[in-house]
Design a protein around this motif. Structure first.
Motif, PDB file in Angstrom:
ATOM      1  N   MET A  41      75.547  88.982   3.883  1.00 43.21           N
ATOM      2  CA  MET A  41      74.161  88.778   3.437  1.00 43.21           C
ATOM      3  C   MET A  41      73.658  87.405   3.864  1.00 43.21           C
ATOM      4  O   MET A  41      72.547  87.272   4.389  1.00 43.21           O
ATOM      5  N   TYR A  42      74.470  86.378   3.653  1.00 38.44           N
ATOM      6  CA  TYR A  42      74.079  85.028   4.034  1.00 38.44           C
ATOM      7  C   TYR A  42      73.909  84.922   5.546  1.00 38.44           C
ATOM      8  O   TYR A  42      72.939  84.335   6.034  1.00 38.44           O
ATOM      9  N   LYS A  62      70.699  86.580   6.770  1.00 36.85           N
ATOM     10  CA  LYS A  62      69.529  85.738   6.496  1.00 36.85           C
ATOM     11  C   LYS A  62      69.437  84.599   7.496  1.00 36.85           C
ATOM     12  O   LYS A  62      68.364  84.303   8.027  1.00 36.85           O
ATOM     13  N   THR A  63      70.550  83.952   7.746  1.00 39.36           N
ATOM     14  CA  THR A  63      70.569  82.782   8.620  1.00 39.36           C
ATOM     15  C   THR A  63      70.266  83.144  10.070  1.00 39.36           C
ATOM     16  O   THR A  63      69.433  82.509  10.714  1.00 39.36           O
ATOM     17  N   ASN A  93      68.718  85.661  11.346  1.00 41.44           N
ATOM     18  CA  ASN A  93      67.407  86.261  11.583  1.00 41.44           C
ATOM     19  C   ASN A  93      66.271  85.487  10.938  1.00 41.44           C
ATOM     20  O   ASN A  93      65.142  85.965  10.909  1.00 41.44           O
ATOM     21  N   ASP A  94      66.573  84.290  10.414  1.00 44.70           N
ATOM     22  CA  ASP A  94      65.582  83.425   9.782  1.00 44.70           C
ATOM     23  C   ASP A  94      64.763  84.199   8.747  1.00 44.70           C
ATOM     24  O   ASP A  94      63.534  84.230   8.797  1.00 44.70           O
ATOM     25  N   LEU A  95      65.468  84.842   7.814  1.00 46.74           N
ATOM     26  CA  LEU A  95      64.831  85.657   6.794  1.00 46.74           C
ATOM     27  C   LEU A  95      64.877  84.965   5.443  1.00 46.74           C
ATOM     28  O   LEU A  95      65.802  84.201   5.159  1.00 46.74           O
ATOM     29  N   ASN A  96      63.897  85.265   4.611  1.00 44.83           N
ATOM     30  CA  ASN A  96      63.965  84.846   3.216  1.00 44.83           C
ATOM     31  C   ASN A  96      64.456  86.044   2.411  1.00 44.83           C
ATOM     32  O   ASN A  96      64.820  87.075   2.974  1.00 44.83           O
ATOM     33  N   GLU A  97      64.486  85.916   1.101  1.00 48.31           N
ATOM     34  CA  GLU A  97      64.981  87.009   0.254  1.00 48.31           C
ATOM     35  C   GLU A  97      64.173  88.291   0.453  1.00 48.31           C
ATOM     36  O   GLU A  97      64.739  89.370   0.542  1.00 48.31           O
ATOM     37  N   LEU A 115      65.004  89.896   3.911  1.00 45.84           N
ATOM     38  CA  LEU A 115      66.319  90.539   3.928  1.00 45.84           C
ATOM     39  C   LEU A 115      66.279  91.839   3.132  1.00 45.84           C
ATOM     40  O   LEU A 115      66.815  92.855   3.575  1.00 45.84           O
ATOM     41  N   CYS A 154      64.607  94.497   5.208  1.00 44.43           N
ATOM     42  CA  CYS A 154      65.483  94.976   6.283  1.00 44.43           C
ATOM     43  C   CYS A 154      66.585  95.883   5.758  1.00 44.43           C
ATOM     44  O   CYS A 154      67.011  96.813   6.446  1.00 44.43           O
ATOM     45  N   LYS A 213      73.817  90.774  -4.799  1.00 45.11           N
ATOM     46  CA  LYS A 213      74.471  89.468  -4.643  1.00 45.11           C
ATOM     47  C   LYS A 213      75.379  89.176  -5.831  1.00 45.11           C
ATOM     48  O   LYS A 213      76.452  88.609  -5.669  1.00 45.11           O
TER      49      LYS A 213
END
Length: 75
Positions: free
Chosen positions: A18-19, A22-23, A25-29, A32, A35, A47
């Motif tokens: 999960m982390y 996010k990292t 693909n430069d995603l926020n909560e 993510l 997606c 989580k």
């Protein structure tokens, strides 16, 4: 050195995916969650309790991180 628990390691691996998703693909909560096809509150639940993550959600995480499934072990 502590004896490694395979169940805990598997659950930690889900959190790491999960982390990483996010990292990479430069995603926020919210991004993510979208997606993965879940709501933001469900993502928060995943989580806290990664064992509840469904196969479809795992596949979405794998796609976001660029990883492939070579084999699957049911625990």
């Amino acid at each position: 050195m502590k004896k490694e628990n395979p169940n805990k390691r598997a659950l930690d691996d889900v959190k790491i995916l999960m982390y990483e998703a996010k990292t990479r693909n430069d995603l926020n909560e919210e991004g993510l969650a979208k997606c993965m096809g879940v709501s933001v509150s469900t993502l928060g639940d995943r989580k806290k309790f990664p064992g509840k993550t469904t196969l479809e959600e795992m596949l979405a995480l794998m796609k976001l991180t660029g990883r492939q499934i070579k084999y699957m072990e049911v625990i």
